[in-house]
Write a protein that holds these residues in place. Sequence first.
Motif, mmCIF file in Angstrom:
data_model
loop_
_atom_site.group_PDB
_atom_site.id
_atom_site.type_symbol
_atom_site.label_atom_id
_atom_site.label_comp_id
_atom_site.label_asym_id
_atom_site.label_seq_id
_atom_site.Cartn_x
_atom_site.Cartn_y
_atom_site.Cartn_z
ATOM 1 N N MET A 190 15.706 -10.168 -10.468
ATOM 2 C CA MET A 190 14.922 -9.314 -11.364
ATOM 3 C C MET A 190 13.514 -9.146 -10.806
ATOM 4 O O MET A 190 12.824 -10.133 -10.523
ATOM 5 N N LEU A 191 13.094 -7.903 -10.640
ATOM 6 C CA LEU A 191 11.822 -7.572 -10.009
ATOM 7 C C LEU A 191 10.893 -6.850 -10.974
ATOM 8 O O LEU A 191 11.344 -6.106 -11.846
ATOM 9 N N LYS A 192 9.597 -7.040 -10.794
ATOM 10 C CA LYS A 192 8.603 -6.168 -11.414
ATOM 11 C C LYS A 192 7.804 -5.525 -10.287
ATOM 12 O O LYS A 192 7.629 -6.121 -9.214
ATOM 13 N N TYR A 193 7.334 -4.295 -10.518
ATOM 14 C CA TYR A 193 6.576 -3.599 -9.487
ATOM 15 C C TYR A 193 5.197 -4.232 -9.332
ATOM 16 O O TYR A 193 4.497 -4.458 -10.320
ATOM 17 N N GLU A 194 4.813 -4.518 -8.108
ATOM 18 C CA GLU A 194 3.460 -4.978 -7.811
ATOM 19 C C GLU A 194 2.591 -3.815 -7.370
ATOM 20 O O GLU A 194 1.465 -3.647 -7.833
ATOM 21 N N LYS A 195 3.116 -3.005 -6.453
ATOM 22 C CA LYS A 195 2.405 -1.833 -5.961
ATOM 23 C C LYS A 195 3.393 -0.687 -5.883
ATOM 24 O O LYS A 195 4.390 -0.770 -5.166
ATOM 25 N N ILE A 196 3.108 0.367 -6.632
ATOM 26 C CA ILE A 196 3.939 1.564 -6.585
ATOM 27 C C ILE A 196 3.045 2.753 -6.904
ATOM 28 O O ILE A 196 2.289 2.725 -7.881
ATOM 29 N N ALA A 197 3.097 3.776 -6.072
ATOM 30 C CA ALA A 197 2.294 4.977 -6.312
ATOM 31 C C ALA A 197 2.765 5.642 -7.597
ATOM 32 O O ALA A 197 3.962 5.620 -7.918
#
Length: 219
Positions: A190-197
């Motif tokens: 399970m991931l959460k976004y750290e850096k996403i445009a």
Amino acid sequence: MFPKINDVLYIQVAGTDQKEESFEYKSRIAEEDSQNFLIEIPMSQTSGHLKKLFLGEELSIFFMSEGGIKNYFNTHVTGFKDDVLRMVRIHKPAPDSISKIQRRNFLRVKANLEIAVKHGANESRFVAETHDVGGGGVSFQTQGSHHLEEGESLSCWILVPYKNGTQEHVPFQSEIVRIQQMENGRELIMLKYEKIADQERQKLIKYCFERQLEFRGKS
């Protein structure tokens, strides 16, 4: 009917499991513009701790109107503003999406999409299949042979197909927030976004909306 400046908001944050999503936070509208509300950093109703929010994170909110009526809407974090106090910018919902009936369908959908992952000091790479996709994070399944750890940062991209036949590659940096052992022997990462445009996040949100409409059409 929109909430007004100084109105209190009661917030639940989309998490990686139902326990996390059950926590409730409290905030207040400090400012607004045509597209967004600016709110104070949410505070836990039980511990009093502040809740750090991330760009694209999904929120389920209610506010009280006259007569003690609860008004619900779903939204997501669109940015931040540093003033005397740091504020969170959240998307202002469409007026007809505000309901007196509680709805907890965060903008996250089941989806089997191709995800490419790069991780570790040697930048090893592998391809997997997503389990679900949302505006705040994704999850995918692996055979457990890639030695991933909670808290680890991953560089990823997802191949996103749309109803009109076009496809997009959406790149992002993410953090592993949880690894769950599944009954089939695989691991659910399970991931959460750290850096996403923001434009890349909007591509994922567009896909989620299309999938939600597709699911509703089948129900």
